[in-house]
Design a protein around this motif. Structure first.
Motif, PDB file in Angstrom:
ATOM      1  N   GLY A 176       0.814  -1.209   0.000  1.00  0.00           N
ATOM      2  CA  GLY A 176       0.000   0.000   0.000  1.00  0.00           C
ATOM      3  C   GLY A 176       0.849   1.261   0.000  1.00  0.00           C
ATOM      4  N   TYR A 177       0.186   2.397   0.144  1.00  0.00           N
ATOM      5  CA  TYR A 177       0.856   3.686   0.244  1.00  0.00           C
ATOM      6  C   TYR A 177       0.205   4.470   1.358  1.00  0.00           C
ATOM      7  N   PRO A 178       0.997   5.114   2.234  1.00  0.00           N
ATOM      8  CA  PRO A 178       2.454   5.066   2.319  1.00  0.00           C
ATOM      9  C   PRO A 178       2.913   3.951   3.257  1.00  0.00           C
ATOM     10  N   ASP A 179       4.246   3.800   3.393  1.00  0.00           N
ATOM     11  CA  ASP A 179       4.771   2.824   4.346  1.00  0.00           C
ATOM     12  C   ASP A 179       4.478   3.261   5.775  1.00  0.00           C
ATOM     13  N   LEU A 180       4.558   4.570   6.005  1.00  0.00           N
ATOM     14  CA  LEU A 180       4.302   5.135   7.321  1.00  0.00           C
ATOM     15  C   LEU A 180       3.488   6.407   7.168  1.00  0.00           C
ATOM     16  N   GLU A 181       2.671   6.671   8.158  1.00  0.00           N
ATOM     17  CA  GLU A 181       1.954   7.938   8.231  1.00  0.00           C
ATOM     18  C   GLU A 181       2.313   8.562   9.573  1.00  0.00           C
ATOM     19  N   ILE A 182       2.850   9.783   9.553  1.00  0.00           N
ATOM     20  CA  ILE A 182       3.244  10.426  10.803  1.00  0.00           C
ATOM     21  C   ILE A 182       2.396  11.672  11.043  1.00  0.00           C
ATOM     22  N   SER A 183       2.048  11.876  12.295  1.00  0.00           N
ATOM     23  CA  SER A 183       1.250  13.032  12.688  1.00  0.00           C
ATOM     24  C   SER A 183       1.536  13.287  14.158  1.00  0.00           C
ATOM     25  N   GLY A 184       0.747  14.177  14.774  1.00  0.00           N
ATOM     26  CA  GLY A 184       0.910  14.429  16.197  1.00  0.00           C
ATOM     27  C   GLY A 184       1.192  15.872  16.528  1.00  0.00           C
ATOM     28  N   ASN A 185       1.248  16.158  17.821  1.00  0.00           N
ATOM     29  CA  ASN A 185       1.437  17.524  18.287  1.00  0.00           C
ATOM     30  C   ASN A 185       2.765  18.129  17.863  1.00  0.00           C
ATOM     31  N   LEU A 186       3.782  17.269  17.682  1.00  0.00           N
ATOM     32  CA  LEU A 186       5.090  17.782  17.280  1.00  0.00           C
ATOM     33  C   LEU A 186       5.029  18.475  15.927  1.00  0.00           C
ATOM     34  N   PHE A 187       4.091  18.048  15.084  1.00  0.00           N
ATOM     35  CA  PHE A 187       3.934  18.626  13.753  1.00  0.00           C
ATOM     36  C   PHE A 187       2.685  19.503  13.660  1.00  0.00           C
ATOM     37  N   GLY A 188       2.200  19.952  14.801  1.00  0.00           N
ATOM     38  CA  GLY A 188       1.054  20.841  14.814  1.00  0.00           C
ATOM     39  C   GLY A 188      -0.235  20.198  14.349  1.00  0.00           C
ATOM     40  N   GLY A 189      -0.323  18.882  14.447  1.00  0.00           N
ATOM     41  CA  GLY A 189      -1.531  18.187  14.023  1.00  0.00           C
ATOM     42  C   GLY A 189      -1.569  17.832  12.550  1.00  0.00           C
ATOM     43  N   ALA A 190      -0.579  18.262  11.794  1.00  0.00           N
ATOM     44  CA  ALA A 190      -0.523  17.945  10.361  1.00  0.00           C
ATOM     45  C   ALA A 190      -0.193  16.467  10.166  1.00  0.00           C
ATOM     46  N   VAL A 191      -0.603  15.917   9.028  1.00  0.00           N
ATOM     47  CA  VAL A 191      -0.396  14.499   8.720  1.00  0.00           C
ATOM     48  C   VAL A 191       0.476  14.378   7.472  1.00  0.00           C
TER      49      VAL A 191
END
Length: 272
Positions: free
Chosen positions: A98-113
């Motif tokens: 599938g796509y992507p291998d990883l999805e990163i998000s969280g408060n460290l990135f201001g809620g962006a995905v």
């Protein structure tokens, strides 16, 4: 949305700078020399003991199989690094195809995905083993005739539509193949870029609808592809005449119908 507190590109580069490929081989439980107990006082001593007893077999030579091992290893490393950040970074692991291998998000990135894909490429080598300044084959950045071509649709095998991501990032792993090593891998180098920065105007396969990266090692290292900006990249590849198979056409038709039905339903709710 909260302002981004840290650049995800910088975070990934920092995390990956600590990565070491330590898959020493394929563990085989049954061995021809099963003398017990086994004692070791260091990782190196353990590897030597397992190898001498026949418990540790070499990793596969075949590039795709070896790449899968490396992808699993570094994806797990990034996920573990995110877990240490507690609630600041959230990681979701994608499916193998599938796509992507990883999805990163969280408060460290201001809620962006962000979508993070891992790419593994072997350095090309000459007949005498001389390392050449290019990859053995072009890295595939995206499948061009599905989720990339139709970025507002939620394709099977993806977490969300392509355009729902704030950004897309690639972790590129370069290595030199050494047949004499159990792990097969030496001189490993990790680069992190936005895909458009390393993109070429060539497909990565003559038979598949894949968007290819530049194959120059320096180009990959410096993020120096064949496009001046992201808009130029998307304009070129979204207009590219990729072939659409019957199966892809069927999926596309179904997704469009589902999206149209959902829009009609929402309009009905608003009107009522």
């Amino acid at each position: 949305m909260q302002p981004i507190q840290q650049d995800p590109l910088r975070w990934l580069r920092s995390v990956c700078s600590y990565y070491r490929f330590e898959a020493g081989g394929v563990y085989q439980a049954a061995a021809p020399n099963p003398n017990w107990p086994l004692q070791a006082h260091s990782p190196a001593e353990l590897t030597k003991a397992l190898t001498s007893r026949g418990h540790l077999l070499p990793l596969p030579k075949e590039p795709a199989a070896l790449a899968n091992v490396i992808e699993v290893s570094i994806s797990g490393f990034i996920a573990a690094a995110a877990a240490r950040e507690k609630d600041s970074v959230v990681v979701r692991r994608g499916s193998e195809r599938g796509y992507p291998d990883l999805e990163i998000s969280g408060n460290l990135f201001g809620g962006a995905v962000y979508a993070v894909d891992v790419k593994v490429a072997r350095r090309a080598q000459g007949k005498r083993g001389t390392v050449l300044p290019r990859t053995q084959s072009r890295i595939t950045l995206y499948t061009g005739n599905t989720y990339f071509k139709w970025p507002k649709l939620h394709w099977p095998g993806t977490f969300r539509p392509f355009d729902d991501y704030t950004g897309h990032l690639d972790v590129v792993v370069l290595y030199t193949f050494d047949e004499m090593l159990h792990e097969r891998v030496t001189d490993l180098e990790i680069l992190v870029h936005e895909p458009w920065r390393i993109a070429s105007k060539k497909r990565s396969s003559k038979t598949r609808e894949y968007i290819g990266a530049v194959n120059s090692i320096e180009g990959l290292r410096e993020g120096r592809g064949e496009f001046d900006n992201a808009a130029e990249f998307y304009r070129y590849w979204r207009a590219f005449p990729f072939e659409t198979s019957a199966s892809v056409s069927n999926i596309l038709q179904r997704l469009v119908q589902q999206q149209t039905s959902e829009l009609d339903r929402l309009r009905s709710v608003v009107d009522n």
